[in-house]
Design a protein around this motif. Structure first.
Motif, PDB file in Angstrom:
ATOM      1  N   ALA A 132      -8.220  -4.261   1.538  1.00 26.65           N
ATOM      2  CA  ALA A 132      -7.300  -5.155   2.229  1.00 26.65           C
ATOM      3  C   ALA A 132      -7.754  -5.361   3.668  1.00 26.65           C
ATOM      4  O   ALA A 132      -8.229  -4.425   4.321  1.00 26.65           O
ATOM      5  CB  ALA A 132      -5.878  -4.608   2.207  1.00 26.65           C
ATOM      6  N   LEU A 133      -7.594  -6.573   4.150  1.00 30.91           N
ATOM      7  CA  LEU A 133      -7.804  -6.934   5.543  1.00 30.91           C
ATOM      8  C   LEU A 133      -6.485  -7.495   6.049  1.00 30.91           C
ATOM      9  O   LEU A 133      -6.031  -8.542   5.581  1.00 30.91           O
ATOM     10  CB  LEU A 133      -8.908  -7.979   5.664  1.00 30.91           C
ATOM     11  CG  LEU A 133      -9.329  -8.378   7.076  1.00 30.91           C
ATOM     12  CD1 LEU A 133      -9.950  -7.190   7.803  1.00 30.91           C
ATOM     13  CD2 LEU A 133     -10.319  -9.538   7.026  1.00 30.91           C
ATOM     14  N   LEU A 134      -5.838  -6.776   6.964  1.00 32.80           N
ATOM     15  CA  LEU A 134      -4.482  -7.101   7.392  1.00 32.80           C
ATOM     16  C   LEU A 134      -4.480  -7.389   8.884  1.00 32.80           C
ATOM     17  O   LEU A 134      -4.739  -6.503   9.703  1.00 32.80           O
ATOM     18  CB  LEU A 134      -3.535  -5.945   7.049  1.00 32.80           C
ATOM     19  CG  LEU A 134      -3.559  -5.504   5.569  1.00 32.80           C
ATOM     20  CD1 LEU A 134      -2.626  -4.326   5.351  1.00 32.80           C
ATOM     21  CD2 LEU A 134      -3.210  -6.661   4.643  1.00 32.80           C
ATOM     22  N   HIS A 135      -4.184  -8.640   9.237  1.00 35.19           N
ATOM     23  CA  HIS A 135      -4.290  -9.104  10.610  1.00 35.19           C
ATOM     24  C   HIS A 135      -2.938  -9.086  11.312  1.00 35.19           C
ATOM     25  O   HIS A 135      -2.028  -9.827  10.952  1.00 35.19           O
ATOM     26  CB  HIS A 135      -4.872 -10.516  10.625  1.00 35.19           C
ATOM     27  CG  HIS A 135      -5.138 -11.054  11.994  1.00 35.19           C
ATOM     28  ND1 HIS A 135      -6.187 -10.611  12.776  1.00 35.19           N
ATOM     29  CD2 HIS A 135      -4.488 -11.989  12.737  1.00 35.19           C
ATOM     30  CE1 HIS A 135      -6.185 -11.260  13.923  1.00 35.19           C
ATOM     31  NE2 HIS A 135      -5.159 -12.098  13.937  1.00 35.19           N
TER      32      HIS A 135
ATOM     33  N   PRO B  64      -3.893   7.515  -0.369  1.00 34.51           N
ATOM     34  CA  PRO B  64      -5.334   7.380  -0.611  1.00 34.51           C
ATOM     35  C   PRO B  64      -5.875   5.975  -0.404  1.00 34.51           C
ATOM     36  O   PRO B  64      -7.092   5.769  -0.399  1.00 34.51           O
ATOM     37  CB  PRO B  64      -5.482   7.810  -2.077  1.00 34.51           C
ATOM     38  CG  PRO B  64      -4.129   7.599  -2.682  1.00 34.51           C
ATOM     39  CD  PRO B  64      -3.153   7.875  -1.592  1.00 34.51           C
ATOM     40  N   LEU B  65      -4.995   4.998  -0.221  1.00 37.34           N
ATOM     41  CA  LEU B  65      -5.466   3.639   0.034  1.00 37.34           C
ATOM     42  C   LEU B  65      -5.931   3.435   1.472  1.00 37.34           C
ATOM     43  O   LEU B  65      -6.481   2.377   1.807  1.00 37.34           O
ATOM     44  CB  LEU B  65      -4.358   2.628  -0.283  1.00 37.34           C
ATOM     45  CG  LEU B  65      -4.000   2.465  -1.756  1.00 37.34           C
ATOM     46  CD1 LEU B  65      -2.812   1.533  -1.906  1.00 37.34           C
ATOM     47  CD2 LEU B  65      -5.181   1.951  -2.558  1.00 37.34           C
TER      48      LEU B  65
ATOM     49  N   ALA C 100       0.832  -1.202   0.000  1.00 38.45           N
ATOM     50  CA  ALA C 100       0.000   0.000   0.000  1.00 38.45           C
ATOM     51  C   ALA C 100       0.866   1.253   0.000  1.00 38.45           C
ATOM     52  O   ALA C 100       0.578   2.223  -0.707  1.00 38.45           O
ATOM     53  CB  ALA C 100      -0.933  -0.006   1.205  1.00 38.45           C
ATOM     54  N   ALA C 101       1.937   1.248   0.807  1.00 39.08           N
ATOM     55  CA  ALA C 101       2.834   2.407   0.854  1.00 39.08           C
ATOM     56  C   ALA C 101       3.501   2.649  -0.492  1.00 39.08           C
ATOM     57  O   ALA C 101       3.838   3.785  -0.831  1.00 39.08           O
ATOM     58  CB  ALA C 101       3.887   2.199   1.936  1.00 39.08           C
ATOM     59  N   ARG C 102       3.682   1.582  -1.269  1.00 38.99           N
ATOM     60  CA  ARG C 102       4.307   1.704  -2.595  1.00 38.99           C
ATOM     61  C   ARG C 102       3.288   1.955  -3.690  1.00 38.99           C
ATOM     62  O   ARG C 102       3.634   1.997  -4.866  1.00 38.99           O
ATOM     63  CB  ARG C 102       5.120   0.452  -2.907  1.00 38.99           C
ATOM     64  CG  ARG C 102       6.280   0.220  -1.954  1.00 38.99           C
ATOM     65  CD  ARG C 102       7.152  -0.935  -2.404  1.00 38.99           C
ATOM     66  NE  ARG C 102       8.180  -1.259  -1.412  1.00 38.99           N
ATOM     67  CZ  ARG C 102       9.302  -1.914  -1.683  1.00 38.99           C
ATOM     68  NH1 ARG C 102       9.547  -2.314  -2.931  1.00 38.99           N
ATOM     69  NH2 ARG C 102      10.179  -2.172  -0.738  1.00 38.99           N
ATOM     70  N   GLY C 103       2.015   2.076  -3.307  1.00 41.27           N
ATOM     71  CA  GLY C 103       0.997   2.462  -4.273  1.00 41.27           C
ATOM     72  C   GLY C 103       0.351   1.334  -5.038  1.00 41.27           C
ATOM     73  O   GLY C 103      -0.307   1.585  -6.058  1.00 41.27           O
TER      74      GLY C 103
ATOM     75  N   GLY D 242      -3.832   6.296   9.970  1.00 40.56           N
ATOM     76  CA  GLY D 242      -5.199   6.669   9.637  1.00 40.56           C
ATOM     77  C   GLY D 242      -6.015   5.508   9.112  1.00 40.56           C
ATOM     78  O   GLY D 242      -6.844   5.683   8.209  1.00 40.56           O
ATOM     79  N   LEU D 243      -5.818   4.312   9.697  1.00 45.58           N
ATOM     80  CA  LEU D 243      -6.500   3.111   9.241  1.00 45.58           C
ATOM     81  C   LEU D 243      -7.544   2.649  10.259  1.00 45.58           C
ATOM     82  O   LEU D 243      -7.328   2.731  11.468  1.00 45.58           O
ATOM     83  CB  LEU D 243      -5.489   1.974   9.033  1.00 45.58           C
ATOM     84  CG  LEU D 243      -4.320   2.245   8.086  1.00 45.58           C
ATOM     85  CD1 LEU D 243      -3.405   1.038   8.028  1.00 45.58           C
ATOM     86  CD2 LEU D 243      -4.829   2.619   6.696  1.00 45.58           C
ATOM     87  N   GLU D 244      -8.644   2.148   9.755  1.00 42.90           N
ATOM     88  CA  GLU D 244      -9.633   1.504  10.602  1.00 42.90           C
ATOM     89  C   GLU D 244      -9.028   0.242  11.212  1.00 42.90           C
ATOM     90  O   GLU D 244      -8.259  -0.471  10.556  1.00 42.90           O
ATOM     91  CB  GLU D 244     -10.849   1.129   9.759  1.00 42.90           C
ATOM     92  CG  GLU D 244     -11.919   0.356  10.491  1.00 42.90           C
ATOM     93  CD  GLU D 244     -13.012  -0.149   9.557  1.00 42.90           C
ATOM     94  OE1 GLU D 244     -14.170  -0.220  10.006  1.00 42.90           O
ATOM     95  OE2 GLU D 244     -12.699  -0.468   8.400  1.00 42.90           O
ATOM     96  N   TRP D 245      -9.370  -0.045  12.462  1.00 46.80           N
ATOM     97  CA  TRP D 245      -8.931  -1.311  13.039  1.00 46.80           C
ATOM     98  C   TRP D 245     -10.070  -1.917  13.846  1.00 46.80           C
ATOM     99  O   TRP D 245     -10.900  -1.211  14.394  1.00 46.80           O
ATOM    100  CB  TRP D 245      -7.667  -1.152  13.881  1.00 46.80           C
ATOM    101  CG  TRP D 245      -7.838  -0.374  15.161  1.00 46.80           C
ATOM    102  CD1 TRP D 245      -7.834   0.985  15.310  1.00 46.80           C
ATOM    103  CD2 TRP D 245      -8.041  -0.922  16.459  1.00 46.80           C
ATOM    104  NE1 TRP D 245      -8.020   1.322  16.623  1.00 46.80           N
ATOM    105  CE2 TRP D 245      -8.148   0.171  17.355  1.00 46.80           C
ATOM    106  CE3 TRP D 245      -8.135  -2.221  16.968  1.00 46.80           C
ATOM    107  CZ2 TRP D 245      -8.350  -0.006  18.729  1.00 46.80           C
ATOM    108  CZ3 TRP D 245      -8.338  -2.394  18.332  1.00 46.80           C
ATOM    109  CH2 TRP D 245      -8.434  -1.293  19.192  1.00 46.80           C
TER     110      TRP D 245
END
Length: 218
Positions: free
Chosen positions: A79-82, A147-148, A70-73, A176-179
């Motif tokens: 995405a769901l990242l656990h 923006p991701l 995501a950082a690399r665009g 700034g991500l939902e968790w």
């Protein structure tokens, strides 16, 4: 919607077997075996073409790779990242895993990181491979995802230790991500609660509706 499942250290695509079964035949699922090179650029190059436009799911190191993509665009649909690594936001998070690896090798590493649901049958990685991967992920430092951000949800297992909950909370705040808390599991969500993980993935990817959407979590 194409769903890509990304495995972590001391596992391979076999770790996703129960999750794939729970997702069902109507979902297009890819669970690649990563190079496990210990080099971030190599890992991203292998995953990015498959993840572009897809819904990415990562656990542990796989979640960390999702953040780096995501950082690399890399243009995820979502995405769901656990429980990804959190770098300097969570110093010492993996110290117990490091101690187990030094004393017991791959078996100690996997058992300490993933818990009793992990077995050595879930990896063919040699000691040197795990060492290289572990060094890569311990050196990870999270970066803004631009923006991701509104397409990514972090999760932490209900039964994971407080340090894991803090790391996910702090990572979400920093980027700034939902968790969210994933009930009924710890770090190894794909092994401990594959049905619940699959249900969340289906909802978040829009697989149940035939198109991508972001309905609320239970």
């Amino acid at each position: 919607m194409r769903v890509v499942l990304i495995h972590g250290v001391a596992t391979d695509s076999r770790v996703w077997a129960a999750t794939i079964a729970a997702l069902g035949p109507a979902v297009e699922v890819h669970a690649p075996d990563r190079p496990q090179s210990g080099d971030m650029d190599t890992e991203i190059a292998a995953l990015a073409p498959l993840c572009e436009g897809a819904f990415a799911v990562g656990v542990s190191g796989g979640a960390t790779l999702g953040l780096e993509m995501a950082a690399r665009g890399v243009g995820f649909a979502g995405a769901l990242l656990h429980e990804p690594a959190a770098g300097s936001l969570a110093p010492g998070l993996l110290d117990d895993v490091a101690r187990a690896f030094r004393s017991e090798g791959v078996a100690g590493f996997g058992r300490t990181l993933y818990g009793p649901s992990w077995t050595t049958d879930l990896t063919a990685a040699a000691h040197e491979t795990v060492a290289g991967e572990f060094a890569m992920f311990r050196g990870f430092e999270p970066r803004p995802v631009g923006p991701l951000a509104d397409r990514i949800t972090l999760t932490v297992g209900q039964h994971s230790p407080p340090a894991r909950h803090r790391s996910v909370r702090d990572l979400g705040a920093a980027l700034g991500l939902e968790w969210r808390v994933l009930a009924g599991t710890g770090h190894a969500a794909h092994l401990e609660a594959p049905d619940r993980l699959a249900r969340w993935v289906r909802r978040r990817s829009g697989a149940d509706l035939g198109s991508y959407c972001l309905p609320p979590f239970p």
